[in-house]
Design an enzyme around this catalytic site. Structure first.
Site, PDB file in Angstrom:
ATOM      1  N   CYS B 161       0.796  -1.235   0.000  1.00 17.33           N
ATOM      2  CA  CYS B 161       0.000   0.000   0.000  1.00 17.33           C
ATOM      3  C   CYS B 161       0.824   1.280   0.000  1.00 17.33           C
ATOM      4  O   CYS B 161       0.267   2.373  -0.016  1.00 17.33           O
ATOM      5  CB  CYS B 161      -0.961  -0.026   1.170  1.00 17.33           C
ATOM      6  SG  CYS B 161      -1.941  -1.540   1.159  1.00 17.33           S
ATOM      7  N   HIS B 294      -2.374   8.380   6.147  1.00 19.52           N
ATOM      8  CA  HIS B 294      -2.699   7.093   5.521  1.00 19.52           C
ATOM      9  C   HIS B 294      -4.117   6.715   5.960  1.00 19.52           C
ATOM     10  O   HIS B 294      -4.941   6.364   5.138  1.00 19.52           O
ATOM     11  CB  HIS B 294      -1.670   6.043   5.932  1.00 19.52           C
ATOM     12  CG  HIS B 294      -1.815   4.739   5.233  1.00 19.52           C
ATOM     13  ND1 HIS B 294      -1.869   4.640   3.862  1.00 19.52           N
ATOM     14  CD2 HIS B 294      -1.933   3.468   5.702  1.00 19.52           C
ATOM     15  CE1 HIS B 294      -2.005   3.370   3.518  1.00 19.52           C
ATOM     16  NE2 HIS B 294      -2.054   2.636   4.613  1.00 19.52           N
ATOM     17  N   HIS B 329      -9.652   2.509   0.143  1.00 22.36           N
ATOM     18  CA  HIS B 329      -8.189   2.345   0.145  1.00 22.36           C
ATOM     19  C   HIS B 329      -7.791   1.696  -1.170  1.00 22.36           C
ATOM     20  O   HIS B 329      -8.090   0.533  -1.413  1.00 22.36           O
ATOM     21  CB  HIS B 329      -7.780   1.483   1.340  1.00 22.36           C
ATOM     22  CG  HIS B 329      -6.299   1.320   1.477  1.00 22.36           C
ATOM     23  ND1 HIS B 329      -5.400   2.026   0.715  1.00 22.36           N
ATOM     24  CD2 HIS B 329      -5.559   0.535   2.305  1.00 22.36           C
ATOM     25  CE1 HIS B 329      -4.173   1.677   1.055  1.00 22.36           C
ATOM     26  NE2 HIS B 329      -4.244   0.766   2.013  1.00 22.36           N
TER      27      HIS B 329
END
Lengths: 353, 399
Positions: B161, B294, B329
């Protein structure tokens, strides 16, 4: 002025076993479509509980990286950079079988967790307790060279003094079967070597090759890593331009090439690129190695290991000669060239130190 | 010696909240999220989870891009081409051939969408086999490079990620070192059964819309997206009198070295990455006006990231928000779309809302900005963290 960068440690696992002094004297040429790694015992290096869960790629990566660090007497590098063409295939396949075979039920996370492309770099960092820079490149036949370029920049531009860099790719049965169907891997019943290859596809294998790079020259230094360049696409006729541009930016004493290491793999369609390349240099030894390691996306890392070893020993093992030209003087500069399917070209220049 | 400046001269994006930069900005300013039920393919979890899905099929995207429908393009590639072409147009770039232009793309799923569809059928149906070699991560980057006419340095980064942050970082370093004049950097990831089930087994998918930095947060929503930036050297900008959207002033990557998937409780990796980025930008922590965190909405991430913020900024944490409530996400693309949002925050002097926030986390005194806010923004810090302890921070500035 950029720092000089040295290869101070090498570790590798391939179909020929681990990186060791007699590797080339004992090496056997591969002739099967797919040859697995000749792996040592990982006991002692990896805890038994972990050993059961880890795929062969992770184990190979840990083994080869530790070998490279040990040789250079480095316990924790400042950066860990890896390349892998197909990533953690075994765990990807395992998880995918679960998803497809059981209609998305009864799945456990272990295979998914380990399927991530950066698993090898992460596991090395975890076991070493290394909080440093940690990158993974996944771009076919320049996966390793991308990592190597990053490592060179870390050392030349970004003040790192020791970097661990390597490439690893593992075999998994279903994907390799599919690559046979796609024509990349030779059929099982062919029994061809690189030099007498006539069918489509190439002999595949798996392996891991790691290097400890440093800005310090030490007693274990193999060679100096001078420079490298990557190019996505070019025609055969443009190989000469790639080489000319690359050599033009090197210092004059680096421009006299004494030997070549090429990624010839028996691919009838694309090995012509290496002929174009070799033709640019007169009467110097051309060395190959994929007849020993097989093809996989990061096999080219082994090519760099070959060049480094030859420069250090000042001797070319007989099994590596592609042509009949023998070295007449000392070996100072070696140029390494690799491509796959006419794409993802890389040139790497290494020099005696 | 000061680090050469790296300018952002173009950007392109496709996400669940829009097919262009302008559409994304409009949605961000008006609180219009793109998190919905999964519709493009069937999964056991269609009615259990929410996703940030782009509501166009592969066939529609192929048509919109005027690509040959007979060629094997994965969804990751289609989204990537869509965003990358926009970025090129926005920077007014014409000829991308030659050794001074590169592409660094990020992806985590690559061609998994077709692999999971045809995994067994490949064995019996030769007509599907052109898709076999679209599985690996490098395929999408090669296709994007081919579409844009880039033949120089092309590579792919996959560090879960944080991938796109690392692609942006590598691109900036290639420019700073003088190896390239301009580089297209970013990432692309499509939704797939593989990732949905993977995150589901980790029990970090929420059955509600995600609530980053909320005490009652239940997990993340997955999303799909692609975004690319054009990075150029100062010389390249000056030579052509280009408009600069923002500067990539600093960057840092560190490894948490704690666990393959979980983040450490004290946010060590994140703390180190933020520190490296601030140092590389040559700015004090107090210089940061806004943090695009994040903030996935998982219990673990937000706690760990919160501790990293506390350790870096003390009680004076700058304005911060997670935009994942808008987009989900988007994994390897996340840092690229959040880079676009960070630059939009600077360009429009806005802090975007952290959607669905209600309850302050009991561990911290600071809370995310929950409504859109007008504020002079000259420096944005953007965090992205991935599996394998991979922690990355980018810093964008106006000057």
């Amino acid at each position: 002025m950029s720092e000089k960068v040295y290869i101070n440690g090498i570790g590798a696992l391939s179909s020929q076993g681990q990186w060791h002094h007699d590797l080339f004297r004992e090496a056997k040429e591969l002739s099967r479509a797919v040859t697995p790694v000749n792996a040592p015992s990982y006991k002692g290096l990896i805890a038994p509980g972990m050993l059961r869960r880890m795929s062969s790629g992770v184990k190979m990566g840990i083994y080869a990286s530790q070998q490279a660090l040990d040789e250079a007497s480095i316990s924790i590098p400042e950066a860990i950079i890896t390349g892998t063409g197909l990533g953690c295939l075994i765990d990807s396949e395992k998880f995918l079988h679960g998803v497809l075979d059981n209609q998305e039920e009864f799945l456990t996370p272990t295979a998914f967790i380990q399927s991530t492309h950066n698993t090898v770099a992460a596991q090395i960092a975890l076991r070493l307790g290394c909080n440093g820079y940690n990158f993974t490149y996944v771009h076919r036949s320049v996966s390793f060279e991308s990592a190597l370029l990053d490592a060179l920049m870390q050392l030349q531009d970004d003040q790192a003094s020791t970097v661990l860099v390597g490439g690893v790719d593992e075999i998994s049965p279903h994907t390799y079967r599919l690559l046979q169907l796609a024509g990349q891997i030779k059929q099982n019943d062919r029994n061809e070597r690189v030099k007498n290859s006539e069918s489509i596809g190439v002999n595949y294998a798996e392996g891991a090759t790691f290097f400890t790079l440093s800005t310090l020259r030490t007693q274990t230094s193999y060679a100096q890593l001078v420079d490298l360049t990557l190019q996505h696409e070019l025609n055969k006729e443009e190989v000469t331009v790639l080489v000319a541009d690359f050599m033009a930016r090197q210092d004059r004493d680096h421009q006299l090439i004494d030997a070549l290491v090429v990624g010839i793999n028996g691919d009838c369609q694309y090995d012509g690129y290496y002929d174009e390349f070799s033709r640019l240099f007169d009467n110097i030894p051309v060395l190959y190695y994929k007849h020993l390691t097989g093809q996989y996306d990061t096999a080219s890392a082994f090519g760099l290991a070959v060049a480094a070893r030859v420069l250090k020993e000042q001797e070319i093992p007989e099994v590596l000669y592609w042509n009949s030209d023998r070295a007449t003087t000392g070996l100072r500069n070696i140029l390494v060239y690799n491509q796959f399917n006419g794409k993802d070209h890389s040139l790497t220049l290494v020099r005696v130190c | 010696m000061s680090k050469p400046k790296v300018a952002v001269t173009g950007m392109g994006i496709v996400s669940a909240i829009g097919l262009t930069v302008e559409e994304n900005l409009y949605a961000l300013l008006n609180g219009r999220h793109g998190v919905s039920r999964l519709e493009n393919f069937s999964s056991k979890w269609n009615s259990d989870i929410f996703v940030g899905e782009i509501k166009y099929t592969n066939e529609q995207l192929t048509g919109m891009l005027a690509l040959d429908p007979g060629k094997p393009y994965t969804r990751t590639t289609l989204l990537g081409i869509y965003a990358a072409r926009q970025a090129i147009r926005s920077a007014g770039l014409k000829d991308l051939s030659g050794s001074r232009t590169g592409l660094i793309s990020a992806t985590s799923v690559g061609g998994m969408d077709y692999t999971e569809r045809y995994f067994y059928d490949y064995l019996t149906d030769p007509s599907l086999r052109p898709y076999i070699t679209t599985h690996d991560a490098g395929d999408s980057s090669q296709q994007i490079a081919h579409d844009l006419g880039i033949n120089g340095l092309v590579t792919t980064i996959s560090t879960a990620c944080s991938s796109a942050a690392n692609a942006i970082m590598m691109g900036a370093r290639l420019i700073a070192s003088g190896r390239l004049d301009r580089v297209i950097v970013g990432g692309t990831d499509a939704l797939s059964k593989f990732t949905i089930n993977g995150f589901n087994t980790l029990m970090i998918l929420s059955d509600e819309r995600c609530r980053p930095f909320d005490n009652e947060r239940k997990g993340l929503n997955l999303g799909e997206a692609a975004a690319y930036l054009i990075l150029e050297s100062e010389e390249s900008v000056n030579a052509e009198q280009k408009e600069v959207l923002a500067y990539l002033a600093g960057y840092g990557n560190a490894n948490d070295a704690f666990h393959q998937t979980a983040s450490s409780a004290d946010g060590q990796g994140a703390y180190l990455a933020i520190g490296k980025a601030l140092k590389s930008a040559g700015v004090e922590a107090s210089f940061v006006d806004y943090i695009n965190v994040h903030g996935t909405g998982t219990v673990n991430n937000d706690l760990s990231e919160g501790h990293a913020l506390l350790r870096t900024f003390g009680e004076d944490v700058p304005l911060f928000s997670s935009t994942k409530g808008f987009t989900g996400h988007t994994l390897a693309a996340a840092a690229a779309i959040e880079a676009v949002y960070s630059i939009l925050a600077i360009r429009h002097d806005k802090v975007f809302a952290n959607l669905n926030f209600q309850h302050p986390m009991q561990e911290f005194s600071f809370v995310p900005q929950s409504t859109v806010l007008q504020r002079s923004i000259a420096c944005v810090l953007s965090n992205s963290f991935g599996f394998g302890g991979n922690c990355s921070t980018l810093i964008f500035t106006e000057q």
